[in-house]
Write a protein that holds these residues in place. Structure first.
Motif, PDB file in Angstrom:
ATOM      1  N   PRO A  96      -5.673   7.094  22.150  1.00 57.96           N
ATOM      2  CA  PRO A  96      -6.140   6.126  21.158  1.00 57.96           C
ATOM      3  C   PRO A  96      -5.012   5.511  20.329  1.00 57.96           C
ATOM      4  CG  PRO A  96      -7.524   8.078  21.136  1.00 57.96           C
ATOM      5  CD  PRO A  96      -6.356   8.392  22.019  1.00 57.96           C
ATOM      6  N   ARG A 132     -12.635   3.904  26.283  1.00 61.51           N
ATOM      7  CA  ARG A 132     -12.657   5.130  25.492  1.00 61.51           C
ATOM      8  C   ARG A 132     -14.033   5.384  24.882  1.00 61.51           C
ATOM      9  NH1 ARG A 132      -9.726   9.520  24.655  1.00 61.51           N
ATOM     10  NH2 ARG A 132     -10.385   9.441  22.488  1.00 61.51           N
ATOM     11  N   ASP A 134     -14.966   4.665  21.859  1.00 58.62           N
ATOM     12  CA  ASP A 134     -14.822   5.028  20.451  1.00 58.62           C
ATOM     13  C   ASP A 134     -15.012   3.769  19.605  1.00 58.62           C
ATOM     14  OD1 ASP A 134     -13.936   5.597  17.886  1.00 58.62           O
ATOM     15  OD2 ASP A 134     -12.209   6.764  18.529  1.00 58.62           O
ATOM     16  N   HIS A 136     -14.656   3.141  16.437  1.00 55.50           N
ATOM     17  CA  HIS A 136     -13.604   2.879  15.459  1.00 55.50           C
ATOM     18  C   HIS A 136     -12.359   2.305  16.143  1.00 55.50           C
ATOM     19  CE1 HIS A 136     -16.189   5.590  13.137  1.00 55.50           C
ATOM     20  NE2 HIS A 136     -15.644   5.046  12.067  1.00 55.50           N
ATOM     21  N   LEU A 137     -12.013   2.851  17.288  1.00 57.86           N
ATOM     22  CA  LEU A 137     -10.872   2.330  18.035  1.00 57.86           C
ATOM     23  C   LEU A 137     -11.152   0.915  18.527  1.00 57.86           C
ATOM     24  CD1 LEU A 137      -8.103   2.726  19.385  1.00 57.86           C
ATOM     25  CD2 LEU A 137      -9.306   3.768  21.333  1.00 57.86           C
TER      26      LEU A 137
END
Length: 205
Positions: A96, A132, A134, A136-137
């Motif tokens: 990340p 990923r 994710d 937030h990423l």
């Protein structure tokens, strides 16, 4: 945030551990960036990059870029810091931190004038972030990708990403709604999307 930055620096000056010092300097720089003292933030990110380990140096480079584009500074120094820091960590398309750094590198490149290359790097960063899973990423990479340029070419893609970022900020990521809505408004205006423009105004309100 300003007081926090000063206290983190005081703590950094006390510890004999270099990695802890770097961590505290990173916290200080992040605080000053939030306080809009971007000059002090950039100087402190540079200090952190001089004492930290490879991953801390990468974080410092990401932070330096964030504190550079806000006031609209040229991206040459940020580009150089990010390039050197990325070269010092093992390449990993699932990392990340490396993915976020790619997004920052894209924006730094755009602020050197290399917008075409920047958009290619940004597309790669967003692709890796999606893989990923994710939020937030993904939000972080979308944020850098929508702030590369306001030129008309490629505006439809940036509008799509800005709209997606607004959706993320309304559900799982609370930060950056203002920035996402501002850029969505700009791109909606360019393409004549009245619905997007009106929704952006409501979000900004």
């Amino acid at each position: 945030h300003d007081d926090a930055g000063s206290l983190f620096v005081r703590a950094a000056e006390i510890t004999p551990d270099t990695e802890e010092r770097a961590e505290l300097l990173l916290r200080a720089a992040e605080s000053w960036d939030l306080a809009a003292d971007t000059a002090r933030a950039r100087a402190t990110f540079e200090r952190a990059s001089e004492v930290g380990n490879a991953r801390q140096r990468l974080r410092a480079a990401i932070g330096y870029e964030d504190a550079s584009w806000r006031p609209g500074l040229p991206g040459f120094r940020a580009r150089d810091m990010l390039t050197a820091a990325l070269a010092a960590v093992p390449p990993d398309d699932d990392d990340p931190l490396c993915i976020e750094a790619l997004g920052s590198l894209a924006r730094a490149m755009a602020f050197t004038g290399a917008v075409d290359e920047a958009e290619q790097i940004a597309a790669r960063a967003v692709e890796l972030a999606r893989a990923r899973g994710d939020p937030h990423l993904l939000a972080a990479t979308l944020r850098t990708s929508v702030t590369l340029t306001l030129r008309p070419r490629g505006v439809a893609g940036r509008l799509h990403r800005a709209t997606e970022l607004v959706g993320l900020t309304n559900t799982r990521v609370n930060d950056w709604l203002g920035a996402a809505s501002m850029y969505r408004a700009a791109y909606s205006y360019l393409v004549g999307d009245r619905v997007g423009l009106d929704e952006s105004e409501r979000h900004l309100d």
